[in-house]
Design a protein around this motif. Structure first.
Motif, PDB file in Angstrom:
ATOM      1  N   ALA A 264       0.829  -1.211   0.000  1.00  0.00           N
ATOM      2  CA  ALA A 264       0.000   0.000   0.000  1.00  0.00           C
ATOM      3  C   ALA A 264       0.861   1.258   0.000  1.00  0.00           C
ATOM      4  CB  ALA A 264      -0.934  -0.009   1.211  1.00  0.00           C
ATOM      5  N   ARG A 265       1.911   1.274   0.813  1.00  0.00           N
ATOM      6  CA  ARG A 265       2.775   2.454   0.879  1.00  0.00           C
ATOM      7  C   ARG A 265       3.492   2.672  -0.449  1.00  0.00           C
ATOM      8  NH1 ARG A 265       5.692   1.224   5.227  1.00  0.00           N
ATOM      9  NH2 ARG A 265       4.645   2.639   6.675  1.00  0.00           N
ATOM     10  N   ASP A 266       3.963   1.579  -1.061  1.00  0.00           N
ATOM     11  CA  ASP A 266       4.664   1.706  -2.335  1.00  0.00           C
ATOM     12  C   ASP A 266       3.764   2.337  -3.389  1.00  0.00           C
ATOM     13  OD1 ASP A 266       6.779   0.410  -1.087  1.00  0.00           O
ATOM     14  OD2 ASP A 266       6.173  -1.564  -1.829  1.00  0.00           O
ATOM     15  N   LEU A 267       2.516   1.890  -3.430  1.00  0.00           N
ATOM     16  CA  LEU A 267       1.585   2.439  -4.409  1.00  0.00           C
ATOM     17  C   LEU A 267       1.316   3.914  -4.148  1.00  0.00           C
ATOM     18  CD1 LEU A 267      -0.592   2.521  -6.584  1.00  0.00           C
ATOM     19  CD2 LEU A 267      -2.152   1.377  -4.996  1.00  0.00           C
ATOM     20  N   LEU A 268       0.985   4.244  -2.907  1.00  0.00           N
ATOM     21  CA  LEU A 268       0.606   5.618  -2.603  1.00  0.00           C
ATOM     22  C   LEU A 268       1.777   6.590  -2.798  1.00  0.00           C
ATOM     23  CD1 LEU A 268      -1.706   5.117   0.498  1.00  0.00           C
ATOM     24  CD2 LEU A 268      -2.365   5.645  -1.857  1.00  0.00           C
ATOM     25  N   GLU A 269       2.998   6.120  -2.595  1.00  0.00           N
ATOM     26  CA  GLU A 269       4.139   7.006  -2.781  1.00  0.00           C
ATOM     27  C   GLU A 269       4.325   7.405  -4.240  1.00  0.00           C
ATOM     28  OE1 GLU A 269       7.312   4.843  -0.947  1.00  0.00           O
ATOM     29  OE2 GLU A 269       7.048   5.839   1.004  1.00  0.00           O
ATOM     30  N   THR A 270       3.786   6.614  -5.161  1.00  0.00           N
ATOM     31  CA  THR A 270       3.904   6.976  -6.575  1.00  0.00           C
ATOM     32  C   THR A 270       2.914   8.053  -6.997  1.00  0.00           C
ATOM     33  OG1 THR A 270       2.329   5.299  -7.370  1.00  0.00           O
ATOM     34  CG2 THR A 270       4.628   4.604  -7.095  1.00  0.00           C
ATOM     35  N   VAL A 271       1.869   8.286  -6.193  1.00  0.00           N
ATOM     36  CA  VAL A 271       0.859   9.291  -6.548  1.00  0.00           C
ATOM     37  C   VAL A 271       0.790  10.394  -5.501  1.00  0.00           C
ATOM     38  CG1 VAL A 271      -0.574   7.811  -8.002  1.00  0.00           C
ATOM     39  CG2 VAL A 271      -0.907   7.798  -5.513  1.00  0.00           C
ATOM     40  N   SER A 272       1.784  10.450  -4.618  1.00  0.00           N
ATOM     41  CA  SER A 272       1.812  11.481  -3.584  1.00  0.00           C
ATOM     42  C   SER A 272       3.258  11.805  -3.244  1.00  0.00           C
ATOM     43  CB  SER A 272       1.096  10.999  -2.324  1.00  0.00           C
ATOM     44  OG  SER A 272       1.260  11.912  -1.268  1.00  0.00           O
ATOM     45  N   GLU A 273       3.499  13.043  -2.848  1.00  0.00           N
ATOM     46  CA  GLU A 273       4.844  13.461  -2.463  1.00  0.00           C
ATOM     47  C   GLU A 273       5.033  13.460  -0.952  1.00  0.00           C
ATOM     48  OE1 GLU A 273       5.505  17.225  -4.269  1.00  0.00           O
ATOM     49  OE2 GLU A 273       5.459  16.444  -6.328  1.00  0.00           O
ATOM     50  N   VAL A 274       4.052  12.927  -0.222  1.00  0.00           N
ATOM     51  CA  VAL A 274       4.089  12.918   1.244  1.00  0.00           C
ATOM     52  C   VAL A 274       4.943  11.743   1.727  1.00  0.00           C
ATOM     53  CG1 VAL A 274       2.686  12.732   3.324  1.00  0.00           C
ATOM     54  CG2 VAL A 274       1.830  13.977   1.349  1.00  0.00           C
ATOM     55  N   ASP A 275       5.637  11.958   2.803  1.00  0.00           N
ATOM     56  CA  ASP A 275       6.400  10.895   3.451  1.00  0.00           C
ATOM     57  C   ASP A 275       5.421   9.972   4.174  1.00  0.00           C
ATOM     58  OD1 ASP A 275       8.088   9.246   4.840  1.00  0.00           O
ATOM     59  OD2 ASP A 275       9.198  10.857   5.851  1.00  0.00           O
ATOM     60  N   LEU A 276       5.304   8.743   3.734  1.00  0.00           N
ATOM     61  CA  LEU A 276       4.358   7.787   4.306  1.00  0.00           C
ATOM     62  C   LEU A 276       5.050   6.757   5.194  1.00  0.00           C
ATOM     63  CD1 LEU A 276       2.160   7.121   1.121  1.00  0.00           C
ATOM     64  CD2 LEU A 276       1.702   8.694   3.001  1.00  0.00           C
ATOM     65  N   SER A 277       6.281   7.019   5.567  1.00  0.00           N
ATOM     66  CA  SER A 277       7.001   6.077   6.425  1.00  0.00           C
ATOM     67  C   SER A 277       6.368   6.016   7.806  1.00  0.00           C
ATOM     68  CB  SER A 277       8.460   6.516   6.549  1.00  0.00           C
ATOM     69  OG  SER A 277       8.543   7.760   7.239  1.00  0.00           O
ATOM     70  N   ASN A 278       6.699   4.979   8.542  1.00  0.00           N
ATOM     71  CA  ASN A 278       6.145   4.827   9.888  1.00  0.00           C
ATOM     72  C   ASN A 278       6.438   6.017  10.800  1.00  0.00           C
ATOM     73  OD1 ASN A 278       4.842   2.405   9.481  1.00  0.00           O
ATOM     74  ND2 ASN A 278       6.584   1.148  10.151  1.00  0.00           N
ATOM     75  N   PRO A 279       7.674   6.532  10.811  1.00  0.00           N
ATOM     76  CA  PRO A 279       7.921   7.697  11.688  1.00  0.00           C
ATOM     77  C   PRO A 279       7.123   8.928  11.277  1.00  0.00           C
ATOM     78  CG  PRO A 279       9.974   6.629  11.082  1.00  0.00           C
ATOM     79  CD  PRO A 279       8.922   6.027  10.210  1.00  0.00           C
ATOM     80  N   ALA A 280       6.963   9.139   9.960  1.00  0.00           N
ATOM     81  CA  ALA A 280       6.283  10.350   9.495  1.00  0.00           C
ATOM     82  C   ALA A 280       4.777  10.203   9.485  1.00  0.00           C
ATOM     83  CB  ALA A 280       6.773  10.705   8.087  1.00  0.00           C
ATOM     84  N   PHE A 281       4.301   8.983   9.341  1.00  0.00           N
ATOM     85  CA  PHE A 281       2.855   8.755   9.231  1.00  0.00           C
ATOM     86  C   PHE A 281       2.526   7.449   9.964  1.00  0.00           C
ATOM     87  CE2 PHE A 281      -0.631  10.126   6.061  1.00  0.00           C
ATOM     88  CZ  PHE A 281      -1.642   9.765   6.942  1.00  0.00           C
ATOM     89  N   PRO A 282       2.516   7.516  11.285  1.00  0.00           N
ATOM     90  CA  PRO A 282       2.351   6.271  12.061  1.00  0.00           C
ATOM     91  C   PRO A 282       0.921   5.728  12.002  1.00  0.00           C
ATOM     92  CG  PRO A 282       2.481   8.156  13.523  1.00  0.00           C
ATOM     93  CD  PRO A 282       2.748   8.684  12.146  1.00  0.00           C
ATOM     94  N   TRP A 283       0.805   4.490  12.455  1.00  0.00           N
ATOM     95  CA  TRP A 283      -0.502   3.826  12.573  1.00  0.00           C
ATOM     96  C   TRP A 283      -1.420   4.646  13.471  1.00  0.00           C
ATOM     97  CZ3 TRP A 283      -1.911  -0.440  16.441  1.00  0.00           C
ATOM     98  CH2 TRP A 283      -3.113  -1.064  16.080  1.00  0.00           C
ATOM     99  N   LEU A 284      -2.691   4.669  13.117  1.00  0.00           N
ATOM    100  CA  LEU A 284      -3.734   5.398  13.847  1.00  0.00           C
ATOM    101  C   LEU A 284      -3.461   6.906  13.882  1.00  0.00           C
ATOM    102  CD1 LEU A 284      -4.532   2.953  16.812  1.00  0.00           C
ATOM    103  CD2 LEU A 284      -5.685   3.173  14.600  1.00  0.00           C
ATOM    104  N   SER A 285      -2.986   7.410  12.752  1.00  0.00           N
ATOM    105  CA  SER A 285      -2.846   8.858  12.614  1.00  0.00           C
ATOM    106  C   SER A 285      -3.473   9.284  11.295  1.00  0.00           C
ATOM    107  CB  SER A 285      -1.366   9.280  12.665  1.00  0.00           C
ATOM    108  OG  SER A 285      -0.673   8.836  11.515  1.00  0.00           O
ATOM    109  N   ALA A 286      -3.698  10.576  11.148  1.00  0.00           N
ATOM    110  CA  ALA A 286      -4.354  11.121   9.965  1.00  0.00           C
ATOM    111  C   ALA A 286      -3.653  12.401   9.525  1.00  0.00           C
ATOM    112  CB  ALA A 286      -5.826  11.392  10.256  1.00  0.00           C
ATOM    113  N   GLN A 287      -3.633  12.615   8.219  1.00  0.00           N
ATOM    114  CA  GLN A 287      -3.087  13.845   7.650  1.00  0.00           C
ATOM    115  C   GLN A 287      -3.920  14.257   6.451  1.00  0.00           C
ATOM    116  OE1 GLN A 287       1.160  13.724   6.789  1.00  0.00           O
ATOM    117  NE2 GLN A 287       1.547  12.326   8.510  1.00  0.00           N
ATOM    118  N   ILE A 288      -3.939  15.553   6.175  1.00  0.00           N
ATOM    119  CA  ILE A 288      -4.526  16.061   4.949  1.00  0.00           C
ATOM    120  C   ILE A 288      -3.416  16.094   3.910  1.00  0.00           C
ATOM    121  CG2 ILE A 288      -5.773  17.942   3.845  1.00  0.00           C
ATOM    122  CD1 ILE A 288      -7.321  16.532   6.066  1.00  0.00           C
ATOM    123  N   ILE A 289      -3.569  15.318   2.848  1.00  0.00           N
ATOM    124  CA  ILE A 289      -2.532  15.207   1.828  1.00  0.00           C
ATOM    125  C   ILE A 289      -3.179  15.311   0.451  1.00  0.00           C
ATOM    126  CG2 ILE A 289      -1.136  13.734   3.357  1.00  0.00           C
ATOM    127  CD1 ILE A 289      -1.963  11.342   1.650  1.00  0.00           C
TER     128      ILE A 289
END
Length: 821
Positions: free
Chosen positions: A592-617
């Motif tokens: 899922a992360r690999d796919l989303l990284e191709t259509v978004s410039e947001v850092d989706l790694s665990n430290p930057a986007f942990p489980w049970l968190s939300a961001q507007i991207i």
């Protein structure tokens, strides 16, 4: 007539009078019933009076059983008046193997609820009903405690019982208008004067839409014309009476769509034609009361002819009377019992096509709800808020005609009835159809249940056993396990909570604290006053005083009511229902992360986007609220966007996903995967009947230093008197598949009930969630599925990735030993 009452009930049929009677029994004597004609006018007086325990839902079965006890014993014992109840028993016969499975399923549910249903061979059927020709019949189900009642006698007995406790009945008193006073009380204007009431109940039956309009409601109810024939003397029955034989049981042939019951020395035969006839769709004639429509036997004579072939004695009888009158149908043929959406202290007790059969129990059920502040058992199947504003005129007509024609239809698990669809769609629907989507409907929303990939057959037969979509759903689950999948979850109910008091309100909403920090996600269960689970919300904190809530699709009106009622105690809280403004696509799986990284410039790694968190991207240039949650138990994100953008987002993800073998998957696969994780589902595993502690949600209950509705009641149900939810592994035979309402057995006695089940394709095991009665250990359990016992063992932890490594994005988790499905 009283000028003030605690409750005003509008309608003097079996259901309204039953509510009056049961409220008075609970000590609410300051209650008034108003009826525009005589008691039983509309449909009660001309009902055939059949009473059964047969039902596919435990609450409805219990409600019908209460009616039988009331008519058979209680009313006469209390009032000294007859009800005309005949304990004849009842039969349902069949030529269909699928119908026999349905009979066995109902028998299993009855075993748990406490009602005996007997499966009969053709020879046993002949012994019980010697006038029946058994050629072609493969079996039957016998309901020994069923019977029939005189609707007028029973209703009048309830009326006498209510009056004896101080309740008031005013006949020939038409309701002219209903208004809401500034105080919150109801003003009911009638022909004989005004009544001010704390509660108002629409039990108007045939006239319920007219009364609903006065209340500000558009009720999804249609009167349908139903005919039955009363015969002259039947010599075979007269001979049986002369010989002292017992009354013949009621007999139903669901395939041919008729019922037959003995009426003195003759018969009543009632057909349900497929080409059903709506009546007075836009308003019942003002003068209509205790009239009938002209007979129209041409519509049903072919069905009556079939009944004559099955019971030849019927063919020898002349016709005494033809009854042709209206009965009300809702879109799913279940009654409307419970709160009226958006109106405080306004209730519905109407819409039943079987008002006498269900009336005694329905009145008791709603009386408990009004007096106790919570339904006495799970109300989802009858709660009026199960329909939304999509249920417009065309929808309710189409569904009523369908429901009438399928009055005796087989209730398959996962059945999707087609009439009235589509109603609510997303812009991604056509793309999903091109991918092979097989659609279901949830609260009017069209959504994929599964995908017939590669041009596979979308039209698989309905069954109680392993379905034709089994392998397709397996492939979807394994694709999500090994790669990445996309699912449309736009049917979610969605709410925004804002205002200066939003934080305080959310802190009081349920058993868990809301997320403390902006951008965090939590799960909150709102409770009933009795401690049961009323609603389940995924809560995202958007700011100091801003929250975004999602909940089950079918809960939209239910949850909006709950939120608005509880928010009324706070000075500044705004609730906005954004369900039709937002769509949701979820990307799940280890890639899922690999796919989303191709259509978004947001850092989706665990430290930057942990489980049970939300961001507007932004995803493919589209603004999205990305929530890192996964009901499948895999690495994943839900992407919440404007509904109009769902098609563009789905297309962008599909294109980008080709290099990752992105697989669309449906609700059936999601259900199987969530059960492998032991995740509970609202409306199935989580209901008002059980507390979150009984459901095993201890980690989501925070009571210290907190006050919330149901807290004390929940805590009082800890210990010896508590039920316990368990996750079971079932040794199936490769043919059965658990779904719901199977009895859990121990030492040949029912000790629990399955709430949901599926085959877990990632683990190669069949699993189910079930409640065990208080004090029951998990030793020596079996699950009874369609009359066959299967060994079952409690799983101490979820069998798939118990350490939650996959959903946290920490690796593939423990290896899973797969066995062939």
């Amino acid at each position: 007539m009283r000028q003030h009452a605690r409750v005003v009930i509008i309608g003097g049929g079996a259901m309204g009078v039953s509510l009056l009677y049961h409220l008075s029994k609970r000590g609410w004597s300051d209650v008034t019933l108003v009826e525009k004609h005589e008691l039983t006018a509309g449909s009660t007086w001309h009902a055939a009076g059949l009473c059964t325990h047969f039902a596919h839902n435990a609450t409805i079965m219990a409600m019908r059983a209460h009616s039988v006890r009331l008519y058979r014993e209680t009313l006469t014992a209390e009032t000294g008046l007859p009800t005309g109840f005949h304990p004849s028993g009842a039969l349902r016969i069949t030529r269909s193997k699928d119908r026999m499975d349905e009979f066995r399923h109902v028998q299993g549910l009855g075993r748990f609820v406490g009602h005996d249903f007997h499966i009969l061979s053709p020879r046993e059927l002949q012994d019980i009903y010697p006038l029946c020709v058994t050629k072609g019949i493969i079996g039957a189900i016998f309901e020994p405690n069923d019977g029939h009642v005189d609707p007028t006698l029973a209703t009048n007995a309830m009326a006498v019982g209510a009056r004896s406790r101080g309740a008031e009945i005013i006949r020939h008193n038409q309701v002219l208008a209903i208004e809401r006073k500034a105080s919150g009380e109801w003003l009911v204007r009638t022909a004989q004067g005004d009544i001010v009431a704390e509660h108002v109940v629409n039990a108007a039956g045939t006239w319920c839409r007219e009364i609903g309009t006065m209340m500000g409601l558009d009720l999804p109810v249609v009167p349908m014309l139903h005919q039955y024939v009363v015969t002259d003397t039947v010599s075979e029955i007269a001979d049986r009476i002369a010989a002292g034989a017992k009354e013949l049981p009621i007999i139903r042939d669901p395939e041919e769509s008729w019922y037959l019951r003995q009426e003195r020395d003759g018969y009543i035969v009632g057909p349900y034609e497929k080409s059903a006839q709506p009546w007075a769709v836009d308003g019942v004639p003002p003068a209509f009361g205790m009239e009938l429509l002209p007979p129209d036997l041409d519509r049903v004579e072919h069905i009556i002819a079939l009944a004559m072939e099955r019971v030849p004695a019927l063919a020898n009888a002349g016709i005494k009377t033809v009854v042709n009158g209206p009965i009300t149908f809702t879109p799913d043929a279940n009654p409307l019992i419970g709160p009226a959406f958006g109106l405080g202290n306004a209730w519905l007790l109407t819409g039943s096509s079987m008002g006498v059969m269900e009336g005694g129990g329905a009145g008791s059920f709603l009386a408990d709800w009004i007096v106790g502040g919570a339904p006495p058992s799970d109300a989802l199947a009858i709660d009026p808020r199960r329909f939304g504003n999509y249920a417009d005129r065309d929808y309710r007509i189409d569904k009523a005609v369908e429901g009438f024609g399928l009055q005796f239809g087989i209730h398959f698990p996962n059945e999707e009835r087609e009439a009235g669809r589509p109603r609510r769609t997303t812009p991604a629907l056509d793309m999903q159809k091109d991918q092979g989507a097989v659609l279901g409907a949830a609260y009017g929303w069209e959504r994929p249940n599964w995908f017939a990939a590669g041009g596979g057959d979308r039209h698989v037969p309905l069954t109680f056993r392993r379905p034709g979509w089994f392998n397709a759903v397996r492939d979807e689950c394994l694709a999500v396990r090994d790669g990445v999948g996309v699912i449309d979850l736009s049917a979610f109910s969605k709410f925004e909570i804002t205002g200066a008091c939003a934080g305080a309100f959310m802190a009081s909403l349920g058993a868990n604290r809301p997320p403390a920090r902006q951008g965090r996600i939590g799960l909150v269960h709102a409770l009933t006053s009795k401690g049961g689970v009323a609603s389940e919300f995924t809560v995202t904190r958007l700011g100091d005083e801003a929250f975004y809530l999602t909940s089950a699709a079918v809960a939209e009106r239910h949850d909006e009511d709950l939120l608005r009622v509880r928010a009324a105690a706070f000075a500044d809280v705004t609730i906005e229902n954004v369900t039709e403004k937002r769509g949701v696509l979820a990307i799940m799986g280890p890639r899922a992360r690999d796919l989303l990284e191709t259509v978004s410039e947001v850092d989706l790694s665990n430290p930057a986007f942990p489980w049970l968190s939300a961001q507007i991207i932004r995803i493919a240039g589209i603004k999205a609220a990305a929530l890192r949650v996964s009901y499948a138990g895999e690495l994943g994100w839900e992407l919440h966007v404007q509904l109009v953008q769902v098609g563009n987002l789905y297309d962008a993800l599909t294109r980008a996903g080709r290099r990752f073998d992105l697989r669309p998957f449906g609700i059936y696969a999601l259900n199987a995967m969530r059960l492998e994780k032991g995740y509970r589902a609202w409306g199935a595993d989580l209901t008002t009947e059980r507390t979150p502690l009984e459901a095993g949600l201890d980690t989501l209950v925070k009571t210290e230093g907190r006050a919330f509705v149901g807290r004390e009641a929940m805590l009082a149900r800890v210990g010896d008197g508590a039920w316990k939810m368990v996750l079971l592994e079932i040794d199936d035979d490769g043919q059965q598949l658990p779904f719901y309402a199977h009895s859990v057995m121990q030492a040949d006695r029912p000790v629990g009930i399955v709430t949901s089940g599926a085959h877990g394709f990632r683990i190669g095991k069949t699993v189910a969630l079930a409640y065990l009665r208080p004090g029951i250990s998990a030793d020596g359990l079996t699950v009874s599925i369609l009359g066959k016992e299967f060994p079952a063992r409690e799983l101490p932890e979820p069998p798939y990735d118990p350490g939650n490594l996959r959903v946290r994005g920490l690796g593939a988790g423990e290896p899973v030993a797969l066995t062939p499905a």
